[in-house]
Design a protein around this motif. Structure first.
Motif, PDB file in Angstrom:
ATOM      1  N   ASP A   1       3.160   7.039   2.005  1.00  0.00           N
ATOM      2  CA  ASP A   1       2.053   6.287   1.360  1.00  0.00           C
ATOM      3  C   ASP A   1       1.085   7.171   0.553  1.00  0.00           C
ATOM      4  O   ASP A   1       0.908   6.949  -0.654  1.00  0.00           O
ATOM      5  CB  ASP A   1       1.232   5.489   2.387  1.00  0.00           C
ATOM      6  CG  ASP A   1       2.060   4.716   3.378  1.00  0.00           C
ATOM      7  OD1 ASP A   1       1.786   3.532   3.589  1.00  0.00           O
ATOM      8  OD2 ASP A   1       2.976   5.303   3.972  1.00  0.00           O
TER       9      ASP A   1
ATOM     10  N   LYS B   1       0.840  -1.214   0.000  1.00  0.00           N
ATOM     11  CA  LYS B   1       0.000   0.000   0.000  1.00  0.00           C
ATOM     12  C   LYS B   1       0.858   1.239   0.000  1.00  0.00           C
ATOM     13  O   LYS B   1       0.422   2.304  -0.401  1.00  0.00           O
ATOM     14  CB  LYS B   1      -0.929   0.012   1.210  1.00  0.00           C
ATOM     15  CG  LYS B   1      -0.246   0.465   2.511  1.00  0.00           C
ATOM     16  CD  LYS B   1      -1.243   0.617   3.657  1.00  0.00           C
ATOM     17  CE  LYS B   1      -0.654   1.455   4.793  1.00  0.00           C
ATOM     18  NZ  LYS B   1      -0.677   0.816   6.097  1.00  0.00           N
TER      19      LYS B   1
ATOM     20  N   GLY C   1       3.204  -5.993  12.285  1.00  0.00           N
ATOM     21  CA  GLY C   1       4.447  -5.224  12.397  1.00  0.00           C
ATOM     22  C   GLY C   1       4.590  -4.201  11.295  1.00  0.00           C
ATOM     23  O   GLY C   1       4.228  -4.450  10.150  1.00  0.00           O
TER      24      GLY C   1
ATOM     25  N   ARG D   1      -8.824  -0.332  15.431  1.00  0.00           N
ATOM     26  CA  ARG D   1      -9.288  -0.323  14.044  1.00  0.00           C
ATOM     27  C   ARG D   1     -10.098  -1.601  13.855  1.00  0.00           C
ATOM     28  O   ARG D   1     -10.929  -1.921  14.692  1.00  0.00           O
ATOM     29  CB  ARG D   1      -8.070  -0.222  13.108  1.00  0.00           C
ATOM     30  CG  ARG D   1      -8.383   0.381  11.766  1.00  0.00           C
ATOM     31  CD  ARG D   1      -7.140   0.865  11.011  1.00  0.00           C
ATOM     32  NE  ARG D   1      -6.292  -0.221  10.538  1.00  0.00           N
ATOM     33  CZ  ARG D   1      -5.183  -0.023   9.800  1.00  0.00           C
ATOM     34  NH1 ARG D   1      -4.810   1.196   9.486  1.00  0.00           N
ATOM     35  NH2 ARG D   1      -4.446  -1.045   9.400  1.00  0.00           N
TER      36      ARG D   1
ATOM     37  N   GLN E   1       5.176  -7.113   8.224  1.00  0.00           N
ATOM     38  CA  GLN E   1       4.468  -6.421   7.125  1.00  0.00           C
ATOM     39  C   GLN E   1       4.988  -5.008   6.871  1.00  0.00           C
ATOM     40  O   GLN E   1       4.264  -4.196   6.287  1.00  0.00           O
ATOM     41  CB  GLN E   1       2.973  -6.320   7.469  1.00  0.00           C
ATOM     42  CG  GLN E   1       2.285  -7.640   7.752  1.00  0.00           C
ATOM     43  CD  GLN E   1       0.806  -7.454   8.056  1.00  0.00           C
ATOM     44  OE1 GLN E   1       0.375  -6.379   8.454  1.00  0.00           O
ATOM     45  NE2 GLN E   1       0.031  -8.508   7.879  1.00  0.00           N
TER      46      GLN E   1
ATOM     47  N   GLN F   1       3.103   2.808  15.673  1.00  0.00           N
ATOM     48  CA  GLN F   1       4.228   2.876  14.724  1.00  0.00           C
ATOM     49  C   GLN F   1       5.013   4.180  14.808  1.00  0.00           C
ATOM     50  O   GLN F   1       6.220   4.199  14.713  1.00  0.00           O
ATOM     51  CB  GLN F   1       3.727   2.693  13.285  1.00  0.00           C
ATOM     52  CG  GLN F   1       3.043   1.361  13.022  1.00  0.00           C
ATOM     53  CD  GLN F   1       3.906   0.168  13.360  1.00  0.00           C
ATOM     54  OE1 GLN F   1       5.100   0.177  13.142  1.00  0.00           O
ATOM     55  NE2 GLN F   1       3.295  -0.860  13.919  1.00  0.00           N
TER      56      GLN F   1
ATOM     57  N   SER G   1      -4.460  -7.335   3.685  1.00  0.00           N
ATOM     58  CA  SER G   1      -4.338  -7.278   5.151  1.00  0.00           C
ATOM     59  C   SER G   1      -5.455  -6.414   5.722  1.00  0.00           C
ATOM     60  O   SER G   1      -5.228  -5.515   6.527  1.00  0.00           O
ATOM     61  CB  SER G   1      -2.975  -6.699   5.526  1.00  0.00           C
ATOM     62  OG  SER G   1      -2.832  -5.399   4.970  1.00  0.00           O
TER      63      SER G   1
ATOM     64  N   GLY H   1       6.225  -1.527   5.639  1.00  0.00           N
ATOM     65  CA  GLY H   1       6.075  -0.909   4.328  1.00  0.00           C
ATOM     66  C   GLY H   1       7.016   0.263   4.114  1.00  0.00           C
ATOM     67  O   GLY H   1       7.846   0.272   3.193  1.00  0.00           O
ATOM     68  N   SER H   2       6.936   1.245   5.007  1.00  0.00           N
ATOM     69  CA  SER H   2       7.622   2.528   4.782  1.00  0.00           C
ATOM     70  C   SER H   2       9.143   2.428   4.777  1.00  0.00           C
ATOM     71  O   SER H   2       9.810   3.292   4.213  1.00  0.00           O
ATOM     72  CB  SER H   2       7.184   3.530   5.853  1.00  0.00           C
ATOM     73  OG  SER H   2       5.793   3.678   5.839  1.00  0.00           O
TER      74      SER H   2
HETATM   75  C1  LIG Z   1       0.326   0.284   6.761  1.00  0.00           C
HETATM   76  C2  LIG Z   1       0.362  -1.089   7.256  1.00  0.00           C
HETATM   77  C3  LIG Z   1       1.595  -1.734   7.424  1.00  0.00           C
HETATM   78  C4  LIG Z   1       2.936  -1.098   7.127  1.00  0.00           C
HETATM   79  O1  LIG Z   1       3.209  -0.012   7.919  1.00  0.00           O
HETATM   80  P1  LIG Z   1       4.497   0.922   7.764  1.00  0.00           P
HETATM   81  O2  LIG Z   1       4.302   1.836   8.901  1.00  0.00           O
HETATM   82  O3  LIG Z   1       4.376   1.627   6.465  1.00  0.00           O
HETATM   83  O4  LIG Z   1       5.695   0.075   7.844  1.00  0.00           O
HETATM   84  C5  LIG Z   1       1.555  -3.059   7.843  1.00  0.00           C
HETATM   85  N1  LIG Z   1       0.396  -3.705   8.079  1.00  0.00           N
HETATM   86  C6  LIG Z   1      -0.815  -3.106   7.925  1.00  0.00           C
HETATM   87  C7  LIG Z   1      -2.049  -3.886   8.178  1.00  0.00           C
HETATM   88  C8  LIG Z   1      -0.875  -1.772   7.524  1.00  0.00           C
HETATM   89  O5  LIG Z   1      -2.060  -1.182   7.392  1.00  0.00           O
END
Ligand SMILES: *Cc1c(COP(=O)(O)O)cnc(C)c1O
Length: 382
Positions: free
Chosen positions: A352, A58, A232, A158, A250, A193, A100, A252-253
């Motif tokens: 994002d 995402k 995570g 959430r 998981q 986070q 997810s 992302g950033s």
């Molecule tokens: C956004 C998200 C992540 C990743 O988060 P980052 O802060 O970008 O590393 C992982 N899991 C879920 C369910 C998310 O919504």
């Protein structure tokens, strides 16, 4: 690339081989050295911590970025947040996708159930019983299989079930449902986070791991094998990995980073952008120098999200980004160092939603454009 339909300055910001000064602004550029370093580093950490890595798509929404994450960072599949986003990735050849998130509504569930027909392994999260039945009906209609994870609310408030009993009840329904494969649980805590202080983040995580442990205990008592515990993000992944409970991260950033994540502490007290380097920049040009101390650039609100604060000016001593309107950015330039036409790299406040505003990543190695990657799932919000 279908060069006839792509014209620099119209629908693409640059071409392979161009140098920095030829790139059209505003646009997103990737510093490929920094990007590859981030992928390698997270890959090594996950391997050392003994967990799989399923980076969140995402953030970047790009099949090319996902391929690099697998190739360089050892990622095993990706996460998506939306069904249409998952579809864009699967169409682009990504073979293992976890949504997810919950898929609700007949049309979305029907599209999700068809994705395995394109050759991908696809899974989704659920947090209530009717959704299990809906998914099962759709997969039976298409003679496909979907993996299913029960989402736990581990404190973020959430989606996700609140109690171990609910988790077991839904897991049981998944195990019994034709067309579905129970894979495990998702426990992602979004709101810890970005807590800036490492110790505070660590303390906040304690509630998460207690919650996950109690759900795993209840599943085991009910004799439901739980293969995957996934969750995570970039701010918390060490805690999930070190808990001994999670099997998959998981994050992302970490791949691109942004100004907001750059400011949080890592375990050693240093800023997180010393561990994961800024790889994503909004390239902008000075378009006006109306008076002393001030410069106006061509990157405003329409090319970035400022929900987590304004962007930081990278590598340009004394200059700061002070305000923005639709198409303009106001730069404070107290020493009047900027000239019209100067290019500046901005570190976006929040990666994002910024990436989702663009069609292309311009991959730079040093001063040269090495690749142009489409932002495959840009705008795929269904
Ligand atoms: C956004 C998200 C992540 C990743 O988060 P980052 O802060 O970008 O590393 C992982 N899991 C879920 C369910 C998310 O919504």
């Amino acid at each position: 690339m279908e060069s006839l339909s792509h014209v620099v300055g119209y629908d693409i910001p640059a071409q392979v081989g161009m140098s920095f000064s030829e790139v059209q602004t505003p646009c997103l550029i990737l510093d490929l050295e920094a990007f590859e370093g981030n992928l390698r580093h997270m890959g090594q950490l996950a391997a050392k911590l003994g967990v799989r890595l399923r980076p969140h798509g995402k953030m970047h929404k790009s099949a090319d970025v996902a391929r690099q994450q697998a190739l360089i960072g050892g990622a095993q599949g990706i996460c998506c947040q939306k069904v249409s986003e998952a579809e864009a990735f699967v169409r682009a050849g990504i073979a293992d996708v976890l949504v997810s998130n919950q898929a609700r509504g007949t049309v979305k569930i029907d599209r999700l159930a068809q994705l395995p027909l394109m050759g991908a392994k696809v899974a989704v999260c659920v947090d209530d019983l009717p959704n299990v039945a809906e998914l099962s009906t759709a997969t039976q209609n298409h003679a496909t299989k979907l993996g299913v994870l029960v989402e736990i609310d581990c404190g973020a408030g959430r989606c996700g079930v609140a109690t171990p009993q609910q988790a077991v009840e839904i897991a049981r329904a998944v195990v019994a449902a034709p067309g579905l494969r129970f894979e495990g649980i998702q426990a992602y805590h979004g709101s810890i986070q970005h807590v800036a202080d490492f110790k505070e983040r660590e303390t906040a995580f304690r509630g998460v791991d207690e919650k996950v442990r109690s759900v795993l205990g209840a599943l085991s008592e009910a004799q439901i094998p739980c293969g995957t515990v996934t969750g995570g993000g970039t701010g918390s992944f060490q805690f999930e990995a070190q808990s001994g409970l999670y099997t998959e991260l998981q994050c992302g950033s970490y791949a691109f980073m942004d100004a907001d994540y750059g400011r949080i502490d890592s375990a050693n007290g240093a800023r997180l952008d010393e561990t994961f380097k800024n790889a994503l920049f909004l390239l902008t040009s000075v378009m006006s120098k109306p008076k002393s101390g001030l410069a106006i650039c061509d990157a405003g609100l329409k090319v970035q999200s400022v929900d987590s604060g304004l962007p930081e000016v990278f590598d340009c001593e004394g200059v700061s980004y002070a305000a923005c309107s639709d198409e303009h950015g106001t730069l404070k330039d107290p020493n009047d160092t900027l000239l019209i036409g100067d290019q500046i790299r901005l570190v976006p406040g929040h990666c994002d939603p910024t990436c989702n505003l663009h069609d292309w990543y311009v991959g730079m190695r040093g001063d040269v454009v090495e690749c142009l990657w489409p932002i495959t799932a840009r705008g795929k919000a269904f």
